[in-house]
Design an enzyme around this catalytic site. Structure first.
Site, mmCIF file in Angstrom:
data_model
loop_
_atom_site.group_PDB
_atom_site.id
_atom_site.type_symbol
_atom_site.label_atom_id
_atom_site.label_comp_id
_atom_site.label_asym_id
_atom_site.label_seq_id
_atom_site.Cartn_x
_atom_site.Cartn_y
_atom_site.Cartn_z
ATOM 1 N N ASP A 75 0.551 -1.229 0.061
ATOM 2 C CA ASP A 75 0.063 0.030 0.078
ATOM 3 C C ASP A 75 0.882 1.097 -0.044
ATOM 4 O O ASP A 75 1.803 1.504 0.706
ATOM 5 C CB ASP A 75 -0.871 -0.063 1.323
ATOM 6 C CG ASP A 75 -1.754 1.202 1.365
ATOM 7 O OD1 ASP A 75 -2.632 1.263 0.342
ATOM 8 O OD2 ASP A 75 -1.593 2.008 2.276
ATOM 9 N N GLU A 133 1.178 -0.601 -5.013
ATOM 10 C CA GLU A 133 0.152 0.197 -5.147
ATOM 11 C C GLU A 133 0.652 1.456 -5.487
ATOM 12 O O GLU A 133 1.006 2.091 -4.517
ATOM 13 C CB GLU A 133 -0.973 0.315 -3.966
ATOM 14 C CG GLU A 133 -2.393 1.079 -4.083
ATOM 15 C CD GLU A 133 -2.360 2.185 -3.440
ATOM 16 O OE1 GLU A 133 -3.209 3.038 -3.795
ATOM 17 O OE2 GLU A 133 -1.600 2.438 -2.461
#
Ligand code: GLC
Ligand code: GLC
Length: 641
Positions: A278, A320
């Site tokens: 993330d 990401e």
């Protein structure tokens, strides 16, 4: 044997036994450079890198020793077949465990549904224990060692991974690398002044440094969480890129890298196949920059990749990195030379280009932007998606816009207006997210079906518009399924679910309209999927059809390349896929309210011998007078022999 391997040889043999040690040491020899080089880049001059590398390799050995036998077998298969995630049979699905099925065991009870869709890669949204209350969709983790008790336990996660593996489905989960919740043990200890913890975060005594950084920092959530620092009484100014309760970690401190490696290895040993890293672009801060995509952030991910490979070679990493077109492919390792980094990364640019073409009925910007970009390195793969749980940001560069005859700022503004009901005549039903009054920047929330016009057509009771909307949805997904990456179905899109009308009922969500496109799975709607006359039935059949067709097409596996072919028709996007092991493949997608045609000479240009129709919107392909005819909002796939 090289240095690192020599040093740990005896220990490895003792911990792993002769055979596993042999494999581990062989990997270590192969990975030594990939471990040392990025560590030197980030920590050289700050710390003794030889010692750091030895410590990290020791941690990897520890994890290798704890790796369950079933996962070691999977590792071996994947070492034999490192392209396991590149296959055309890879078809992804992403959902929240609770919204999809209540809990992790609940997800296990719906695997038949996923199998019906052809899914072989399941991404479950954040499931580690979040802070209580507001948690940014659980991207504020309080304990990386525990599953959110509302979803189940670590044992449930292991069971689910095992059941998925039995069906040949890989499991992806999030690891939130950039920040922890303010309630995480490290943050609590930092706040309490325990030695060694304050330095795990970026904490400043006064505003002087934060102000210097702010001068060039953008804001991720300008409305809900303005600024990038939070004053915590008794602690100081804490770097919080996202919300005030998400404290950014300090990767300049090697203890942070070591702790996160341990988190990743522990999750791998539970049976997780893919870790979604993330907010990867944010890992390194540098004054005078936007503190994204810094070279050190890449090196940190490269080091994590090499070290996880060492312990768990079957694990893949997915970046990401929702960044501009110039910054994207680097997350797959395409730098000045190939430096193995993430195996997978979201193809944010393709996603943005699809929505742009849908609004303008014009593919020239997409042709230009996608046509000029650097290819993904052969061992890596894009994840091709249409919608995800986040907003859509208009990552259209001014240069690309200009090359397509557009003004970048005006085009981005148009897209925001088109998708947020402000543009007269627009079929889309989304909302503005993250409007920044200072910069004018704005992004979009809304489900894929709502943005494609399904909601507005249903509201108007207009059957023709409904057909057009469902075809738009199918066409966008057809591109995602055939562009060469792993296609990712966002939960609900297979049923054309609209926006969640009650998204703001939860007070913890009310300030964040991304919740409008995170609807709970509607199993009553799913039950209509077998009814060909229902919206759900039409959408589901389209999605399952794409999956069936894709599985058989070798040209669609990752590792080959995608080449844009101009068609001479500004509403038809064409590209061919070339893979060394397969005959060429050609996709044509019509972004227009009216039927369009292209010169059939494109078949020759695509290098197709005896082209055959393999899949299309209406299940057929019309060739008249040397032209390929396409219906409004439709696609056609052809393959050579
Ligand atoms: C990622 C997530 C997003 C979250 C942010 C902070 O971008 O996708 O939902 O808000 O990271 O963790
Ligand atoms: C991520 C993305 C950004 C997105 C944000 C919140 O940080 O980089 O584009 O808007 O998450 O959803």
């Amino acid at each position: 044997m090289a240095g690192l391997a020599v040093a740990i040889e005896a220990e490895a043999r003792r911990r792993l036994g002769a055979d596993e040690a042999d494999a581990f040491l062989a990997r270590l020899e192969q990975l030594t450079f990939d471990i040392l080089e990025p560590l030197e880049h980030v920590y050289g001059g700050r710390t003794d890198c030889g010692q750091l590398a030895a410590d990290l390799v020791g941690d990897a050995l520890e994890a290798a020793a704890a790796r369950p036998p079933a996962l070691r077998r999977l590792d071996r298969r994947r070492e034999i077949d490192p392209a396991w995630f590149q296959r055309s049979r890879m078809i992804g699905y992403v959902c929240y465990a609770d919204r999809f099925a209540g809990s992790l065991p609940g997800v296990g009870g719906h695997l038949d549904y996923l199998a019906e869709l052809g899914v072989s890669y399941l991404h479950l949204m954040p499931l580690l224990r979040p802070r209580p209350g507001e948690s940014d969709g659980d991207y504020a983790v309080e304990d990386y060692g525990a599953v959110d008790p509302r979803l189940g336990t670590m044992a449930d996660l292991e069971d689910l991974a095992a059941s998925l593996h039995e069906r040949g489905i890989a499991l992806c989960i999030d690891v939130v690398l950039n920040h922890t919740a303010a309630e995480h043990e490290w943050a609590r200890k930092a706040a309490a002044g325990e030695p060694g913890y304050r330095d795990m975060y970026l904490i400043f005594g006064d505003r002087a440094e934060p102000d210097r950084y702010e001068a060039s920092l953008p804001e991720v959530f300008p409305g809900a969480a303005p600024g990038n620092f939070t004053q915590v009484p008794g602690v100081g100014w804490v770097w919080t890129t996202f919300h005030d309760y998400q404290w950014d970690l300090n990767y300049a401190n090697p203890a942070v890298l070591r702790a996160m490696l341990a988190v990743m290895l522990a999750l791998a040993n539970r049976g997780v196949d893919v870790l979604r890293l993330d907010a990867a672009p944010f890992l390194w801060k540098r004054q005078g920059t936007d503190c994204q995509n810094q070279p050190e952030a890449h090196s940190i991910v490269q080091a994590l990749r090499a070290l996880t490979r060492l312990a768990a070679p079957g694990l893949a990493l997915k970046a990401e990195a929702i960044v501009g077109p110039e910054q994207l492919v680097q997350y797959l390792g395409a730098h000045d030379r190939y430096r193995p980094e993430c195996d997978l990364a979201y193809d944010n640019q393709l996603m943005v280009m699809l929505w742009s073409a849908l609004a303008t009925r014009d593919v020239r910007l997409a042709e230009h932007a996608l046509g000029r970009r650097r290819p993904a390195p052969a061992p890596a793969a894009w994840v091709s998606y249409v919608r995800c749980h986040d907003d859509i940001g208009w990552a259209v560069s001014d240069a690309d816009a200009a090359a397509a005859g557009l003004d970048g700022a005006a085009h981005r503004r148009f897209l925001t207006e088109f998708y947020s009901r402000r543009f007269p005549g627009s079929f889309a039903r989304g909302e503005v997210f993250g409007h920044n009054r200072a910069t004018g920047d704005a992004r979009i929330s809304g489900s894929a079906a709502a943005l494609c016009g399904v909601e507005s057509a249903l509201a108007a009771g207009d059957q023709d518009q409904l057909t057009a909307a469902l075809r738009r949805l199918e066409s966008l997904y057809a591109v995602a399924f055939s562009f060469g990456g792993i296609p990712l179905i966002y939960s609900g899109d297979e049923l054309a679910l609209g926006n969640d009308p009650r998204w703001d009922a939860d007070p913890g969500h009310a300030h964040d309209n991304r919740w409008m496109h995170r609807p709970p799975m509607n199993w009553a709607a799913a039950a209509r999927r077998a009814d060909p006359g229902s919206v759900e039935g039409r959408a589901f059949a389209a999605m399952a059809g794409l999956a069936r067709a894709r599985r058989e097409l070798l040209a669609l596996r990752s590792g080959g390349h995608t080449q844009i072919l101009p068609t001479g028709n500004r509403s038809v996007l064409a590209y061919r896929r070339v893979h060394p092991r397969s005959a060429p493949f050609l996709a044509l997608t019509c972004f227009s309210d009216t039927g369009q045609s292209v010169d059939a000479g494109i078949l020759d240009r695509a290098g197709m011998h005896e082209p055959r129709h393999v899949h299309s919107t209406a299940g057929q392909l019309t060739l008249t007078a040397g032209r390929i005819e396409l219906e409004p909002w439709s696609f056609a796939w052809l393959a050579g022999r």
